[in-house]
Design an enzyme around this catalytic site. Structure first.
Site, PDB file in Angstrom:
ATOM      1  N   HIS A   1      -7.467  -6.135   0.524  1.00 20.97           N
ATOM      2  CA  HIS A   1      -6.251  -5.126   0.592  1.00 20.97           C
ATOM      3  C   HIS A   1      -5.284  -5.639   1.440  1.00 20.97           C
ATOM      4  CE1 HIS A   1      -4.056  -1.562  -0.188  1.00 20.97           C
ATOM      5  NE2 HIS A   1      -4.021  -1.114   1.171  1.00 20.97           N
TER       6      HIS A   1
ATOM      7  N   SER B   1       0.936  -1.182   0.053  1.00 16.96           N
ATOM      8  CA  SER B   1       0.101   0.229  -0.175  1.00 16.96           C
ATOM      9  C   SER B   1       0.878   1.394   0.010  1.00 16.96           C
ATOM     10  CB  SER B   1      -0.922  -0.218   1.250  1.00 16.96           C
ATOM     11  OG  SER B   1      -2.236   0.720   0.908  1.00 16.96           O
TER      12      SER B   1
ATOM     13  N   ASP C   1      -1.524  13.716  13.589  1.00 13.57           N
ATOM     14  CA  ASP C   1      -1.969  14.920  13.343  1.00 13.57           C
ATOM     15  C   ASP C   1      -1.149  15.192  11.981  1.00 13.57           C
ATOM     16  OD1 ASP C   1      -3.153  15.208  15.672  1.00 13.57           O
ATOM     17  OD2 ASP C   1      -1.522  16.366  16.776  1.00 13.57           O
TER      18      ASP C   1
END
Length: 257
Positions: A235, A85, A176
């Site tokens: 996946h 990925s 974040d």
């Protein structure tokens, strides 16, 4: 950038790169299996993930450079490079930017194309965990289930939890920054990026990350590539069909070693 890694076994260097919001530890079982076939397996945490440094910056160019510097630091050359990925995108960038470093490339369930952001529910769930007062993994799983019903996906994400202090769990990744840079995660490979050595793409039969129409684009970037689809896998193909995955990767490596 000193990346954290876990190194298993001895032999030909084999670097494995995890996906978005993951860590090298996700590959521990398969890493051990590869090491038993004569490889020195490096399970690397990419920047802003796992135990590697947190920075304000996130791009595939930077992450590819991180891997190049990691290899220089460890005196690694002629590596087998595998990425899943997001890690597959990093691996593609390493191979196309520093082709002399890479012997052969394995890309797991990702194409060189652009992907729209699609991790919103996961990021919302992790944000909730980051802001919650967590004193047990069971409680974290219970809260995360409100956002992510799939048990397997939750277990993968909950590996990021660690005891920050007695009685208080926290997340290892730099959430974040990863939320802020999520658009960059889907970035396509540059049109001129090519890698002319042996390459294997492995896709999950139940996944829509690599479609039939992507084969032409894959060949344009990686002319010596083959794509193999594992039926019944999504996946996280390497976790869902680990025996089939291991066998396919080993056949590829043995053929081109």
């Amino acid at each position: 950038m000193k990346l954290y890694s876990k190194i298993i076994g001895k032999g030909k260097p084999f670097i494995i790169l995890h996906g978005f919001l993951g860590m090298g530890d996700n590959w521990k079982t398969l890493g051990k299996e590869f090491s038993e076939k004569g490889f020195e397996v490096h399970l690397v945490d990419q920047r802003n993930h796992g135990r590697s440094p947190h920075t304000e910056d996130f791009s595939y160019e930077l992450m590819a450079k991180d891997i190049k510097e990691y290899c220089e630091d460890k005196n690694l050359e002629d590596i087998v490079l595998l990425g899943h990925s997001m890690g597959g995108k990093t691996a593609m960038k390493v191979a196309t930017s520093y082709p002399d470093l890479v012997h052969s490339l394995i890309v797991v369930d990702i194409a060189p194309k652009y992907y729209e952001p699609h991790h919103q529910a996961i990021l919302e769930g992790l944000t909730m965990l980051q802001n919650a007062d967590l004193d047990s993994r069971g409680l974290a799983d219970e809260k995360l289930e409100e956002y992510i019903p799939e048990w397997g996906v939750r277990q993968f994400l909950l590996k990021n939890l660690y005891w920050k202090e007695k009685g208080k769990l926290a997340l290892r990744m730099n959430l974040d920054v990863l939320k802020e840079k999520v658009e960059s995660v889907g970035k396509a490979l540059n049109e001129e990026d090519t890698f002319a050595k042996d390459t294997l793409f492995v896709s999950g039969g139940n996944s829509n990350y690599i479609r039939k129409e992507d084969r032409e684009l894959i060949k344009a970037h990686f002319p010596k590539s083959n794509t193999v689809t594992i039926k019944g896998a999504g996946h996280w193909v390497h976790a869902e069909k680990s025996d089939d995955f291991f066998q396919i990767v080993m056949i590829f490596i043995d053929k081109f070693s």
